[in-house]
Write a protein that holds these residues in place. Structure first.
Motif, PDB file in Angstrom:
ATOM      1  N   VAL A   8     -67.789  49.595  15.229  1.00 13.47           N
ATOM      2  CA  VAL A   8     -67.201  50.769  15.874  1.00 13.47           C
ATOM      3  C   VAL A   8     -68.288  51.798  16.189  1.00 13.47           C
ATOM      4  CG1 VAL A   8     -65.488  52.615  15.601  1.00 13.47           C
ATOM      5  CG2 VAL A   8     -65.055  50.389  14.586  1.00 13.47           C
TER       6      VAL A   8
ATOM      7  N   THR B  12     -58.699  55.284  -0.439  1.00 12.44           N
ATOM      8  CA  THR B  12     -60.019  54.772  -0.023  1.00 12.44           C
ATOM      9  C   THR B  12     -60.960  55.930   0.317  1.00 12.44           C
ATOM     10  OG1 THR B  12     -59.339  54.545   2.283  1.00 12.44           O
ATOM     11  CG2 THR B  12     -59.104  52.594   0.911  1.00 12.44           C
TER      12      THR B  12
ATOM     13  N   ASP C 248     -53.149  54.008   7.670  1.00  9.73           N
ATOM     14  CA  ASP C 248     -52.910  52.707   7.025  1.00  9.73           C
ATOM     15  C   ASP C 248     -53.231  51.542   7.968  1.00  9.73           C
ATOM     16  OD1 ASP C 248     -52.161  53.992   4.753  1.00  9.73           O
ATOM     17  OD2 ASP C 248     -50.091  53.278   4.718  1.00  9.73           O
ATOM     18  N   TYR C 249     -52.913  51.741   9.239  1.00  7.20           N
ATOM     19  CA  TYR C 249     -53.200  50.711  10.240  1.00  7.20           C
ATOM     20  C   TYR C 249     -53.683  51.374  11.510  1.00  7.20           C
ATOM     21  CZ  TYR C 249     -50.509  47.823   7.088  1.00  7.20           C
ATOM     22  OH  TYR C 249     -50.067  47.178   5.966  1.00  7.20           O
ATOM     23  N   GLY C 250     -54.699  50.792  12.161  1.00  6.86           N
ATOM     24  CA  GLY C 250     -55.216  51.372  13.394  1.00  6.86           C
ATOM     25  C   GLY C 250     -55.257  50.343  14.502  1.00  6.86           C
TER      26      GLY C 250
ATOM     27  N   PHE D 209     -50.847  48.941  -1.979  1.00  9.14           N
ATOM     28  CA  PHE D 209     -50.451  50.291  -1.588  1.00  9.14           C
ATOM     29  C   PHE D 209     -50.121  50.299  -0.079  1.00  9.14           C
ATOM     30  CE2 PHE D 209     -52.343  54.935  -1.699  1.00  9.14           C
ATOM     31  CZ  PHE D 209     -51.148  55.427  -1.205  1.00  9.14           C
ATOM     32  N   GLN D 210     -50.985  49.665   0.691  1.00 10.03           N
ATOM     33  CA  GLN D 210     -50.803  49.607   2.150  1.00 10.03           C
ATOM     34  C   GLN D 210     -49.498  48.894   2.501  1.00 10.03           C
ATOM     35  OE1 GLN D 210     -54.213  47.626   3.788  1.00 10.03           O
ATOM     36  NE2 GLN D 210     -54.261  48.923   5.587  1.00 10.03           N
TER      37      GLN D 210
ATOM     38  N   THR E 287     -56.374  46.890  13.082  1.00 11.16           N
ATOM     39  CA  THR E 287     -57.404  47.169  12.069  1.00 11.16           C
ATOM     40  C   THR E 287     -56.720  47.403  10.731  1.00 11.16           C
ATOM     41  OG1 THR E 287     -58.771  48.195  13.757  1.00 11.16           O
ATOM     42  CG2 THR E 287     -59.337  48.682  11.484  1.00 11.16           C
ATOM     43  N   VAL E 288     -57.145  46.683   9.720  1.00 17.02           N
ATOM     44  CA  VAL E 288     -56.527  46.827   8.400  1.00 17.02           C
ATOM     45  C   VAL E 288     -57.433  47.579   7.422  1.00 17.02           C
ATOM     46  CG1 VAL E 288     -54.966  44.861   8.567  1.00 17.02           C
ATOM     47  CG2 VAL E 288     -57.283  44.520   7.719  1.00 17.02           C
ATOM     48  N   ALA E 289     -58.706  47.734   7.794  1.00 18.06           N
ATOM     49  CA  ALA E 289     -59.627  48.492   6.928  1.00 18.06           C
ATOM     50  C   ALA E 289     -60.857  48.861   7.742  1.00 18.06           C
ATOM     51  CB  ALA E 289     -60.043  47.657   5.736  1.00 18.06           C
ATOM     52  N   THR E 290     -61.524  49.918   7.323  1.00 13.92           N
ATOM     53  CA  THR E 290     -62.838  50.200   7.910  1.00 13.92           C
ATOM     54  C   THR E 290     -63.862  50.190   6.790  1.00 13.92           C
ATOM     55  OG1 THR E 290     -62.150  52.506   7.909  1.00 13.92           O
ATOM     56  CG2 THR E 290     -62.310  51.455  10.036  1.00 13.92           C
TER      57      THR E 290
ATOM     58  N   GLN F 191     -55.531  48.472  -3.136  1.00 16.74           N
ATOM     59  CA  GLN F 191     -55.343  49.192  -1.870  1.00 16.74           C
ATOM     60  C   GLN F 191     -54.426  48.410  -0.930  1.00 16.74           C
ATOM     61  OE1 GLN F 191     -59.461  49.608  -0.926  1.00 16.74           O
ATOM     62  NE2 GLN F 191     -59.734  51.341  -2.327  1.00 16.74           N
TER      63      GLN F 191
ATOM     64  N   TRP G  71     -58.419  53.617  18.090  1.00 12.88           N
ATOM     65  CA  TRP G  71     -58.657  54.498  16.937  1.00 12.88           C
ATOM     66  C   TRP G  71     -60.052  54.214  16.378  1.00 12.88           C
ATOM     67  CZ3 TRP G  71     -57.549  58.712  14.430  1.00 12.88           C
ATOM     68  CH2 TRP G  71     -57.844  58.848  13.066  1.00 12.88           C
ATOM     69  N   HIS G  72     -60.902  55.253  16.411  1.00 14.14           N
ATOM     70  CA  HIS G  72     -62.276  55.035  15.944  1.00 14.14           C
ATOM     71  C   HIS G  72     -62.509  55.614  14.554  1.00 14.14           C
ATOM     72  CE1 HIS G  72     -63.318  53.377  19.775  1.00 14.14           C
ATOM     73  NE2 HIS G  72     -62.738  54.415  20.365  1.00 14.14           N
ATOM     74  N   GLY G  73     -61.437  56.155  13.962  1.00  8.90           N
ATOM     75  CA  GLY G  73     -61.561  56.756  12.634  1.00  8.90           C
ATOM     76  C   GLY G  73     -61.412  55.716  11.531  1.00  8.90           C
ATOM     77  N   ARG G  74     -61.190  56.226  10.324  1.00  4.43           N
ATOM     78  CA  ARG G  74     -61.094  55.341   9.163  1.00  4.43           C
ATOM     79  C   ARG G  74     -59.729  54.671   9.084  1.00  4.43           C
ATOM     80  NH1 ARG G  74     -64.013  59.807   7.451  1.00  4.43           N
ATOM     81  NH2 ARG G  74     -65.944  59.320   6.351  1.00  4.43           N
ATOM     82  N   VAL G  75     -59.726  53.458   8.546  1.00  4.16           N
ATOM     83  CA  VAL G  75     -58.471  52.741   8.297  1.00  4.16           C
ATOM     84  C   VAL G  75     -58.455  52.312   6.826  1.00  4.16           C
ATOM     85  CG1 VAL G  75     -57.040  50.751   8.891  1.00  4.16           C
ATOM     86  CG2 VAL G  75     -58.341  51.918  10.675  1.00  4.16           C
ATOM     87  N   GLY G  76     -57.326  52.559   6.188  1.00  3.63           N
ATOM     88  CA  GLY G  76     -57.177  52.226   4.766  1.00  3.63           C
ATOM     89  C   GLY G  76     -56.293  53.284   4.138  1.00  3.63           C
ATOM     90  N   VAL G  77     -55.744  52.985   2.982  1.00  5.35           N
ATOM     91  CA  VAL G  77     -54.859  53.950   2.327  1.00  5.35           C
ATOM     92  C   VAL G  77     -55.658  55.177   1.881  1.00  5.35           C
ATOM     93  CG1 VAL G  77     -53.077  52.333   1.621  1.00  5.35           C
ATOM     94  CG2 VAL G  77     -55.118  52.613   0.192  1.00  5.35           C
ATOM     95  N   VAL G  78     -54.925  56.258   1.568  1.00  5.30           N
ATOM     96  CA  VAL G  78     -55.585  57.545   1.324  1.00  5.30           C
ATOM     97  C   VAL G  78     -56.576  57.474   0.152  1.00  5.30           C
ATOM     98  CG1 VAL G  78     -53.761  58.530  -0.159  1.00  5.30           C
ATOM     99  CG2 VAL G  78     -55.139  60.041   1.247  1.00  5.30           C
TER     100      VAL G  78
ATOM    101  N   ARG H 104     -70.143  52.005  11.054  1.00  4.04           N
ATOM    102  CA  ARG H 104     -68.721  51.787  10.786  1.00  4.04           C
ATOM    103  C   ARG H 104     -68.262  50.467  11.404  1.00  4.04           C
ATOM    104  NH1 ARG H 104     -64.502  56.601  11.530  1.00  4.04           N
ATOM    105  NH2 ARG H 104     -66.166  57.501  10.291  1.00  4.04           N
TER     106      ARG H 104
END
Ligand SMILES: Cc1cc2nc3c(=O)[nH]c(=O)nc-3n(C[C@H](O)[C@H](O)[C@H](O)COP(=O)(O)OP(=O)(O)OC[C@H]3O[C@@H](n4cnc5c(N)ncnc54)[C@H](O)[C@@H]3O)c2cc1C
Ligand code: FES
Lengths: 285, 153
Positions: B99, A199, A184-186, B143-144, B71-74, B140, A190-197, B57
Motif C-alpha cells: 500500500v 491491533t 475491521d475490513y477494508g 474479535f474480528q 483486506t483482513v489485516a494491515t 484478533q 482504503w489505504h489506512g489500517r485494517v484490523g480490530v481496535v 504498509r
C-alpha cells in the motif's frame, strides 16, 4: 397509602418532563448515523460534562438515551450523534431544522476530566462509541496545557462507518496527539489500517503509569480492550468505561437500568473499572 | 554483512534473541524494497519466505470471485508477515499487496527450515516467537469475526 417521595426538581421541565428543543441542523456522518444539533426553545443554558447523556423524545414514537457528542465549551446548544437502528432513533434522525424534539437531562456521571488533569489521556473507541468521547477530545484540545499527550485509538466496522472523518484527520496532525484509526475490513480504496481496535495498541506510544484510559464501544470490544490495557501495564483504577442498558426514567427512579447495586443512568454511565470489576468479571462484559 | 546483521537484530521480532542466532538468520536474509500496488505474494503460491517489515504498509487480502479483494489485516513497520513457510503444504493462504513504499527483510524459509532441523535450539526459539504472534492474531481474528459493531437483531 404509600407515597413515593419525588424530588421537587422532578417536576421541572428537562428532568422528568421533556423540554422542547428546536433542531438547528442535522449532519450526515455515515449511511445510518447523523449528528443532530438542538437548542432550547427558551434559550436556556445547556452545560454538560462529556460522557453524560440525555433522553431524547420524538412525539408519538418514544424516548431513548443518547450521549451528548458536542463541545462542552458551547453553552447554547447540544449535539447528539445518533445511529438509526429502530423506530425512535429513526424518528430523531428524520427531523428537519426548525422542528422540535423533547429533551431531558443531562443525566449521569461523565468522564473523569478533573482526575485526568496533568496526565496523558488515552481514548479507545469502537463504532458509535466515539460519540460520547468526542467531548473529551474537544475539552483536552481546548485546555491543552492541563493535559499530557492525547492518544485516540478508534476502530470501526468498515471505512464507510467511520464517524467524524474530517476531524479525525485534523486531530492526527496535531502536536502531542496520536489519532490512530482502523477498520475491521477494508477494500481496495482504503489505504489506512485494517484490523480490530486492539491491533492499534502496538503503534501507540503509551506510558501507562501516567495515563488515564477512557473506553467506549460494544461491551465485547471493551472486554478485549481491558485485557490489552491490563497486559500493557495499566492499573485498574486508571481505566474508565461507559456502559449501556435499557433506560426509562434516566434518573434513578424506575430501576430499568439496574445492574447489581448500581443504576447505570445515575451511578454511570461512566464507571471506574476497579469499582465495577466484581460485576464486570462475573457478568457478560 | 556485518551491517545487515546489526540492522536485523534491531527488528522487534528478534528483540532479545541470542546474538548467535542473528548470524545464522542473516545468512538466510535479503533486503528488499516494494512499490505501492505490487504484490509480495499471491494466494496459493509456494510460501518459502517470511518478512520482517522495516517500514511501509502491506495489506493482507483475501481474493474474492467476482468481487474486489477484501483486506483482513494491515502489516506495518516492525511487524512480521507470514508463517505459511513453517508448515506443509508451504502455500500462501492470503495475498500481500503493498500500500505504501515498503522495505523488508525477506527470510528464506527453505534455508531456515534446514537450519532449524539441524539446530533444534534455533528452531525452538523461532517457534516460540511465531507462536506468540499466531496467538495474538488468533485472538484478533476471533474479535474480528464477532462483528461487534453490527446492530444486534
Ligand atoms: C447511556 C446510553 C447512551 C447512548 N448513546 C447513544 C448515542 O450516542 N448514539 C446512539 O446512536 N445510540 C446511543 N445509545 C443507544 C440508543 O439508546 C439505542 O440505539 C436506542 O435506544 C434504540 O432505540 P430504537 O427505538 O431506535 O431502536 P429499537 O427498536 O429499540 O432497537 C432496534 C434494534 O437495535 C438494537 N439496539 C438497540 N439499542 C442498541 C444498542 N445500544 N446497541 C446495539 N444495538 C442496539 C436492538 O437490539 C434492535 O434490534 C445509548 C444508550 C445508552 C443506554
Ligand atoms: S433508567 Fe430508571 S433507574 Fe435508570
Amino acid at each position: 397509602m404509600v407515597t413515593i417521595p419525588v424530588p421537587e426538581v422532578a417536576a421541572t421541565p428537562g428532568f422528568l418532563v421533556p423540554e422542547p428543543f428546536v433542531v438547528r441542523r442535522l449532519t450526515r456522518e455515515t449511511q445510518d448515523t447523523f449528528t443532530l444539533t438542538v437548542a432550547s426553545h427558551g434559550g436556556g443554558d445547556t452545560s454538560f460534562v462529556p460522557g453524560q447523556f440525555s433522553m431524547l423524545w420524538s412525539y408519538g414514537v418514544g424516548e431513548v438515551p443518547i450521549s451528548i457528542s458536542g463541545d462542552p465549551a458551547e453553552h447554547d446548544c447540544l449535539s447528539y450523534t445518533i445511529r438509526s437502528v429502530g423506530a425512535a432513533t429513526q424518528a430523531l434522525v428524520g427531523r428537519r431544522a426548525g422542528e422540535t424534539i423533547g429533551v431531558r437531562g443531562p443525566f449521569g456521571h461523565g468522564w473523569p476530566l478533573a482526575e485526568a488533569r496533568g496526565r496523558d489521556v488515552l481514548i479507545v473507541a469502537g463504532g458509535i462509541g466515539l460519540a460520547p468521547l468526542r467531548g473529551v477530545i474537544y475539552h483536552v484540545l481546548r485546555n491543552r496545557r492541563d493535559y499530557g499527550r492525547l492518544i485516540l485509538l478508534y476502530g470501526s466496522r468498515s471505512p464507510k462507518d467511520l464517524l467524524y472523518r474530517k476531524e479525525l484527520a485534523a486531530w492526527a496532525r496535531l502536536p502531542d496527539t496520536q489519532a490512530l484509526v482502523t477498520v475491521d475490513y477494508g477494500g481496495l480504496n482504503w489505504h489506512g489500517r485494517v484490523g480490530v481496535v486492539t491491533t492499534l495498541f502496538k503503534y501507540a506510544r503509551l506510558h501507562p503509569e501516567r495515563t488515564t484510559a477512557m473506553v467506549c464501544g460494544p461491551e465485547i470490544m471493551m472486554r478485549f480492550v481491558i485485557r490489552e490495557l491490563r497486559a500493557g501495564g495499566f492499573a485498574r483504577e486508571d481505566i474508565h468505561l461507559s456502559l449501556e442498558r435499557n433506560m426509562r426514567c434516566g434518573s434513578g427512579f424506575c430501576g430499568h437500568c439496574q445492574w447489581g447495586p448500581w443504576f447505570i443512568c445515575k451511578d454511570g454511565p461512566v464507571f471506574r473499572y476497579d469499582r465495577i470489576r466484581p460485576l464486570v468479571d462475573r457478568h457478560e462484559l | 554483512m556485518e551491517t545487515l546483521e546489526r540492522i536485523i537484530a534491531e527488528h522487534p521480532y528478534l528483540s532479545g534473541i541470542d546474538p548467535q542466532w542473528i548470524e545464522l538468520l542473516s545468512g538466510c536474509a535479503a533486503n528488499r524494497k516494494y512499490e505501492p500496488g505490487s504484490y509480495i505474494f499471491r494466494e496459493g503460491q509456494e510460501a518459502n519466505e517470511f518478512f520482517l517489515v522495516r517500514s511501509g504498509r502491506i495489506a493482507v487480502e483475501m481474493a474474492m470471485p467476482n468481487h474486489d479483494p477484501i483486506t483482513v489485516a494491515t502489516v506495518l513497520d516492525g511487524d512480521v508477515l507470514g508463517w505459511s513457510w513453517l508448515l506443509p503444504p508451504y502455500q500462501w493462504k492470503f495475498q500481500g499487496r503493498v500500500v505504501e513504499p515498503t522495505r523488508v527483510f525477506a527470510l528464506d524459509g527453505k534455508c531456515l527450515r534446514q537450519k532449524c532441523e539441524a539446530n533444534h535450539d534455533l528452531g525452538y526459539e523461532l517457534l516460540k516467537r511465531f507462536c506468540k504472534i499466531i496467538d495474538r492474531r488468533l485472538d484478533q481474528a476471533r474479535f474480528q469475526l464477532l462483528d461487534v459493531y453490527a446492530v444486534a437483531r
